[in-house]
Design an enzyme around this catalytic site. Structure first.
Site, mmCIF file in Angstrom:
data_model
loop_
_atom_site.group_PDB
_atom_site.id
_atom_site.type_symbol
_atom_site.label_atom_id
_atom_site.label_comp_id
_atom_site.label_asym_id
_atom_site.label_seq_id
_atom_site.Cartn_x
_atom_site.Cartn_y
_atom_site.Cartn_z
ATOM 1 N N GLU A 79 2.604 -21.586 10.610
ATOM 2 C CA GLU A 79 3.274 -22.674 9.895
ATOM 3 C C GLU A 79 4.470 -22.139 9.122
ATOM 4 O OE1 GLU A 79 1.436 -24.569 6.350
ATOM 5 O OE2 GLU A 79 1.566 -26.410 7.510
ATOM 6 N N TYR A 111 10.257 -28.722 8.387
ATOM 7 C CA TYR A 111 8.872 -28.306 8.627
ATOM 8 C C TYR A 111 8.703 -27.957 10.096
ATOM 9 C CZ TYR A 111 3.836 -28.333 9.123
ATOM 10 O OH TYR A 111 2.544 -27.951 9.393
#
Ligand code: ADP
Ligand code: MG
Length: 397
Positions: free
Chosen positions: A207, A119
């Site tokens: 993101e 992530y």
């Protein structure tokens, strides 16, 4: 403003970032040509909607055992079959709400051989007043869940705007993500390039979930979610064409035409308030008394009759609204102007739900008189508490 994954990836490719080859598809008949442009042997068919959680999402029109919004395909025929099944249907994910979103665009992408899913996001960290990287080895899944269950697995690295991403930050990020060998070498250009894209394009969020380490040891941006800061949109005319208004809320589009700060929410009490702080307090107190606001709406300090009328129309046009609370503090804006706007709007669009009005401040008596004499069925309230109680009980009965 949000954009689709495939648009975000095109943008990032321009910054030299490693993304897979892919082709957007808007019509089922284009699926075969799109798939043939990619080498195979693995293709991925990805729903393009402005919401995450697509992989685990489900299509409303298909059975519960049908596959989700991101599908692997092992042949061109499988790509075509999946496109036929997905395009035009409604995908429900954790982020879309129960209504889901219609999938009008797909992205056919080259499949990657994934070794690890990480992530990574870049955002503005207000607590330190800097742009920061947020990373975790636990990628590909719900990061909110990771933050809740194992917060120690999330590492935040703030960037000094004078220096940008230096070797020091790259080292910290590499060790947080346990990157070694080729991946650690790729990251030396990857982190600064992501940061550059974020800053140059005035993003509010970038993101990448997941950022992957492939079986060959190299890094790839496998998913990309980008939001731009609307306050800087005047600096980026080039981004306007990436806007997909079919993804935006009709009421929010209408509100932006009238320069109203409006956000649609899930509840049933429509709110018209001046000032963001008062709007937040109004939403809080509605919740305190056991109901949910249908929207956030700040008509602003300098609202005139036309603006108030437009705001009122947007609220009443929402079928979810079962009651309206007008909560205005007349400072620069006078209460009589608000009252006139409310009366004009009700005369124009009618009023089918209870309306509670709480006015305070400049010309308050004059404003109340206008409402009293209008003949409208307005429930007057004395203060914020009284107003919230009255609208919640009116809606519940
Ligand atoms: P979402 O976050 O909306 O579910 P992602 O783009 O993150 O969508 O895709 C979900 C999962 O699908 C990823 O975590 C990854 O495991 C897999 N996936 C996505 N794109 C590819 C690809 N090009 N090759 C292989 N697997 C992929
Ligand atoms: Mg993802």
């Amino acid at each position: 403003m949000n954009i689709h994954e495939y648009q975000a990836k095109q943008l990032l490719k321009g910054y030299g970032l490693p993304v897979a080859a892919g082709v957007p598809v808007l019509k089922a008949e284009d699926a075969e040509a799109a798939a043939r442009q990619l080498p195979g042997p693995l293709w991925v068919v990805k729903s393009q909607i402005h919401a995450g959680g697509r992989g685990k999402g489900r299509f409303k029109e298909l059975g519960a055992d049908a596959k989700g919004g991101v599908r692997l395909a092992k042949s061109v025929d499988e790509v075509i079959a999946n496109v036929g099944e997905m395009l035009g249907n409604t995908l429900v994910t954790k982020q879309t709400g129960p209504a889901g979103k219609q999938v009008n665009r797909l992205y056919i992408e080259d499949g990657a051989d994934i070794a690890r899913e990480l992530y990574l996001s870049i955002l503005v960290d207000r607590s330190v007043g800097r742009v920061a990287f947020v990373v975790s080895t636990e990628g590909g899944m719900d990061i909110e869940q990771v933050a809740h269950d194992t917060p120690e697995k999330i590492v935040t690295v703030a960037i000094d705007p004078d220096k940008g991403v230096t070797g020091r930050e790259i080292g910290v990020l590499n060790s947080a993500l346990k990157l070694e060998g080729d991946a650690a070498r790729d990251s030396v250009s990857l982190f600064p390039a992501l940061y550059k894209a974020f800053v140059e394009k005035d993003m509010s969020l970038l993101e990448v979930n997941p950022l992957i380490v492939m079986k060959d040891g190299r890094l790839r941006v496998l998913d990309a979610k980008v939001s731009f800061d609307n306050n800087a949109s005047f600096r980026h005319p080039e981004l306007e064409e990436l806007r997909d208004i079919t993804e935006e809320d009709d009421k929010e589009i209408e509100a932006s035409k009238h320069d109203l700060a409006y956000v649609a929410l899930d509840g049933n009490i429509g709110c018209m308030v001046n000032g963001a702080g008062l709007a937040m307090a109004t939403m809080d107190i509605i919740k305190l008394y056991g109901a949910e606001p249908a929207n956030f709406l700040d008509v602003g300090g300098g609202a005139n009759k036309e603006k108030v009328t437009a705001a009122f129309k947007i609220i009443t046009a929402d079928p979810a609204v079962e009651g309206i609370l007008v909560n205005i503090f007349g400072g620069i804006m006078k209460c009589d102007v608000i009252a006139e706007g409310v009366v004009a709007a009700v005369k124009e669009v009618g009023l089918k739900v209870p309306l509670v009005v709480r006015l305070e401040g400049t010309n308050v008596e004059f404003g109340k008189k206008i409402l009293r004499e209008s003949g409208l069925n307005v429930i007057p309230a004395d203060d914020l508490d009284d107003a919230a109680k009255k609208i919640v009980s009116a809606v519940k009965n």
